[in-house]
Design a protein around this motif. Structure first.
Motif: not given
Length: 120
Positions: A31-36, A47-53
């Motif tokens: 995983t390098y990113a996940m998001g909502w 896209s609502v919000a994403v986060i770098g892992w």
């Protein structure tokens, strides 16, 4: 591959809060990113919000800035979306997604979605 399972949706009133969770399993080490993301009836998925892992850097849609917070538990491979001051326009199916270093393009893995309904 990874599998994503969301939870935490529901029916709330305007001004209320909800917290969504998304647990990943499988090849999570890629995983390098996940998001909502969310999709309202008759509209495209946004896209609502994403986060770098690795570093936890975040990015938000303008419509939710200051109200929503994305966070992660790196050990549990779980992300959260804290949603405060919910508005009727936040009503949508919310999807969790993951981007992996496995050759798949962008956010190649998706959860089944969880319904969030905000009444006025």
């Amino acid at each position: 591959q990874v599998q994503l399972v969301e939870s935490g949706g529901g029916l709330v009133q305007a001004g209320d809060s909800l917290r969504l969770s998304c647990a990943a399993s499988g090849q999570t080490f890629l995983t390098y990113a996940m998001g909502w993301f969310r999709q309202a009836p008759g509209k495209e998925r946004d896209s609502v919000a994403v986060i770098g892992w690795s570093q936890g850097n975040t990015n938000y849609a303008d419509a939710v800035k200051g109200r929503f917070t994305i966070s992660r538990d790196a050990y549990k491979y779980t992300i959260y979306l804290q949603m405060n001051d919910l508005k009727p326009e936040d009503t949508a199916v919310y999807y969790c997604a993951a981007a992996l270093r496995d050759g798949s393009p962008g956010y190649g893995y998706w959860g089944q979605g969880t319904q969030v309904t905000v009444s006025s």
